[in-house]
Motif scaffolding. Sequence first.
Motif, mmCIF file in Angstrom:
data_model
loop_
_atom_site.group_PDB
_atom_site.id
_atom_site.type_symbol
_atom_site.label_atom_id
_atom_site.label_comp_id
_atom_site.label_asym_id
_atom_site.label_seq_id
_atom_site.Cartn_x
_atom_site.Cartn_y
_atom_site.Cartn_z
ATOM 1 N N ASP A 157 0.830 -1.201 0.000
ATOM 2 C CA ASP A 157 0.000 0.000 0.000
ATOM 3 C C ASP A 157 0.867 1.254 0.000
ATOM 4 O OD1 ASP A 157 -1.592 2.166 1.841
ATOM 5 O OD2 ASP A 157 -2.922 1.028 0.525
ATOM 6 N N SER A 158 0.730 2.061 -1.031
ATOM 7 C CA SER A 158 1.554 3.252 -1.181
ATOM 8 C C SER A 158 1.076 4.392 -0.298
ATOM 9 C CB SER A 158 1.571 3.696 -2.646
ATOM 10 O OG SER A 158 2.220 2.731 -3.446
ATOM 11 N N ALA A 159 -0.226 4.487 -0.054
ATOM 12 C CA ALA A 159 -0.740 5.540 0.817
ATOM 13 C C ALA A 159 -0.187 5.379 2.227
ATOM 14 C CB ALA A 159 -2.267 5.518 0.834
ATOM 15 N N GLN A 160 -0.158 4.161 2.709
ATOM 16 C CA GLN A 160 0.381 3.912 4.046
ATOM 17 C C GLN A 160 1.861 4.258 4.106
ATOM 18 O OE1 GLN A 160 -1.227 3.107 6.896
ATOM 19 N NE2 GLN A 160 0.777 3.484 7.828
ATOM 20 N N PHE A 161 2.588 3.980 3.034
ATOM 21 C CA PHE A 161 4.004 4.338 2.984
ATOM 22 C C PHE A 161 4.179 5.849 3.093
ATOM 23 C CE2 PHE A 161 7.566 5.863 0.393
ATOM 24 C CZ PHE A 161 8.632 5.272 1.057
ATOM 25 N N LEU A 162 3.378 6.617 2.348
ATOM 26 C CA LEU A 162 3.463 8.071 2.425
ATOM 27 C C LEU A 162 3.235 8.559 3.849
ATOM 28 C CD1 LEU A 162 1.561 9.370 -0.751
ATOM 29 C CD2 LEU A 162 4.020 9.425 -0.328
ATOM 30 N N MET A 163 2.217 8.028 4.489
ATOM 31 C CA MET A 163 1.864 8.490 5.836
ATOM 32 C C MET A 163 2.941 8.128 6.857
ATOM 33 S SD MET A 163 -2.284 7.940 6.036
ATOM 34 C CE MET A 163 -2.318 6.260 5.393
ATOM 35 N N SER A 164 3.396 6.889 6.823
ATOM 36 C CA SER A 164 4.380 6.459 7.817
ATOM 37 C C SER A 164 5.734 7.122 7.588
ATOM 38 C CB SER A 164 4.524 4.937 7.804
ATOM 39 O OG SER A 164 4.987 4.476 6.557
ATOM 40 N N THR A 165 6.129 7.298 6.314
ATOM 41 C CA THR A 165 7.410 7.941 6.026
ATOM 42 C C THR A 165 7.378 9.412 6.424
ATOM 43 O OG1 THR A 165 7.742 6.419 4.173
ATOM 44 C CG2 THR A 165 9.125 8.375 4.231
ATOM 45 N N TYR A 166 6.267 10.068 6.177
ATOM 46 C CA TYR A 166 6.130 11.467 6.569
ATOM 47 C C TYR A 166 6.204 11.598 8.090
ATOM 48 C CZ TYR A 166 4.248 16.206 6.832
ATOM 49 O OH TYR A 166 4.069 17.553 7.084
ATOM 50 N N GLN A 167 5.532 10.715 8.797
ATOM 51 C CA GLN A 167 5.551 10.757 10.257
ATOM 52 C C GLN A 167 6.950 10.465 10.797
ATOM 53 O OE1 GLN A 167 2.979 7.896 12.414
ATOM 54 N NE2 GLN A 167 2.122 9.720 13.421
ATOM 55 N N ASP A 168 7.642 9.519 10.167
ATOM 56 C CA ASP A 168 9.029 9.254 10.556
ATOM 57 C C ASP A 168 9.891 10.495 10.355
ATOM 58 O OD1 ASP A 168 8.329 6.678 11.175
ATOM 59 O OD2 ASP A 168 9.224 5.781 9.386
ATOM 60 N N GLY A 169 9.638 11.228 9.264
ATOM 61 C CA GLY A 169 10.380 12.459 9.019
ATOM 62 C C GLY A 169 10.109 13.513 10.077
ATOM 63 N N LEU A 170 8.845 13.658 10.488
ATOM 64 C CA LEU A 170 8.512 14.606 11.561
ATOM 65 C C LEU A 170 9.280 14.260 12.836
ATOM 66 C CD1 LEU A 170 4.604 14.932 11.252
ATOM 67 C CD2 LEU A 170 6.326 16.582 10.490
ATOM 68 N N SER A 171 9.311 12.970 13.156
ATOM 69 C CA SER A 171 10.025 12.534 14.357
ATOM 70 C C SER A 171 11.518 12.810 14.228
ATOM 71 C CB SER A 171 9.779 11.040 14.591
ATOM 72 O OG SER A 171 10.528 10.569 15.684
ATOM 73 N N GLU A 172 12.077 12.512 13.055
ATOM 74 C CA GLU A 172 13.505 12.733 12.841
ATOM 75 C C GLU A 172 13.868 14.208 13.000
ATOM 76 O OE1 GLU A 172 17.018 11.933 12.894
ATOM 77 O OE2 GLU A 172 15.884 10.190 12.202
ATOM 78 N N ILE A 173 13.057 15.073 12.430
ATOM 79 C CA ILE A 173 13.315 16.509 12.523
ATOM 80 C C ILE A 173 13.225 16.984 13.971
ATOM 81 C CG2 ILE A 173 12.414 18.791 11.875
ATOM 82 C CD1 ILE A 173 11.501 17.410 9.198
ATOM 83 N N GLN A 174 12.208 16.509 14.693
ATOM 84 C CA GLN A 174 12.031 16.915 16.096
ATOM 85 C C GLN A 174 13.214 16.462 16.948
ATOM 86 O OE1 GLN A 174 8.123 16.236 17.823
ATOM 87 N NE2 GLN A 174 9.009 15.748 19.807
ATOM 88 N N LEU A 175 13.604 15.200 16.808
ATOM 89 C CA LEU A 175 14.723 14.682 17.593
ATOM 90 C C LEU A 175 16.031 15.372 17.233
ATOM 91 C CD1 LEU A 175 13.991 10.835 17.623
ATOM 92 C CD2 LEU A 175 13.532 12.499 19.428
ATOM 93 N N SER A 176 16.192 15.702 15.966
ATOM 94 C CA SER A 176 17.438 16.319 15.523
ATOM 95 C C SER A 176 17.540 17.769 15.973
ATOM 96 C CB SER A 176 17.564 16.212 14.002
ATOM 97 O OG SER A 176 17.659 14.847 13.617
#
Length: 474
Positions: A50-69
């Motif tokens: 499922d590509s929609a789920q990939f978009l959502m989870s990858t975007y959320q991972d990016g938000l977390s990465e930016i916050q932690l960084s």
Amino acid sequence: MNKKKLSSIIVILFLAGCGGSDGTGSMGSVSARTSVAYADSAATPASAIDSAQFLMSTYQDGLSEIQLSRLALQKAANDYVKRFAQRMINDHTRLNNDLMRLARSKNITLPTDISAEQKTQADRLAPLSGDEFDRAYMALNVEAHEKDVVAARQQARQGNDPDVKALADASLPILEIHFAAAEGINTLLDPAAFLIAAYQDGLAEIQISRLALQKATDDDVKSFAQRMIDNHTQLNNAIAAVAKQKGVTLPDAPTPEQQDTAAQLAKFSGTDFDKRYMDENVVDHVKDVLGARLQSEEGRDFGVRNLARVALPVLSEHLARALDIDKHIEPSFLYSAYQDGKAEIRLAYLALQQGSNGQVKSFAQRMITDHAALNTRIAQLAQQKNLALPDEMSPEQLLAFVRLMNQSGAAFDREYMDLNVQNHKKDVEQATQQSQNASDADIKTLAQNGLPVLNEHLTLATQLQQQLNASAQH
């Protein structure tokens, strides 16, 4: 490629230099508006992901990465960690911009906050400081980026939306660079992590080398594979002895990412197997050499530092031999042409992010469109002939990608176009040779049909290169 030039790949990976743009750039609306049939015969999915789920989870991972960084920029004590954190903010901001633009075009709603698990991770990091923070932050990044690499690779192979597949594949080299840098810094800060990573690297090397003893066709490759089994078994025994002294529990299998590499390698045969195996060894041993060198010079534990000193000459010899064998192996035309096309697409996406010249970006867009179409034809023919095609770029292509990743603006434009002239001269030469001399009628026809497109690319690249060089002189 010589050893010194290739080593610069991993220097950049491990030191996580913050070259390139400030993170505000993106691939533009290209990801949203350009639908390409991104073929990949390296995997035949039983079911689409499922590509929609990939978009959502990858975007959320990016938000977390930016916050932690951002937290790391405030709290980290180690310069490597701070530079890595800035790179994560830059790169994940760009990637999230592209994910957001693509999601909007498909009416997909992205999360606005990080997950509960990611909040727990952030809460655990927040009270830490100094070395304790650095080690915890880098350990999280190793885990997160290995997951990101696996997810992007699966999406690029098996996603059910061609636009999302293309974006996943374009982002994959950047995520792999993040993973390598995270692991390199983590093993420098944490002696136990170095032992674990070095041991798993040895397990992975033994695994693919046993496969090479079964499948390789070149005598030098087989001899190299046996040497890898012997030497890495000895090194792993030495690592295990030190780990026992330190009370470190070692894993009994390679990482999921390494196991995926072995599974993909098993699909190749003939000289294509030889090339893929040796390419993997070149890149892996550059990482191993620099990791051992950094550990031997800057490691925090005497026993682990001494282990790295002992291993370094062995790993350096492995790298030298891998480079020498690799440069003499010629894969099939389909393998080489597909890999060149995939690298061209990935570099073009980078140009849309980091270039400044409108004509350069227009050229990059054409490279994405044309090479995606060419690669689709190659993949279709390879599937008919039951041949695997490579997921990964060659060491030379990886070097070019990393160099460009750390450029921006006019400097990026010039280097990107210089590279395109060089690459398309090679592509035209190979296609010309195959169009005239290929013994396989299907491959001859493929080369004949692709040659006009490649010639036009070369002409356009040369003209644009000359324009940019003329402008730089004024």
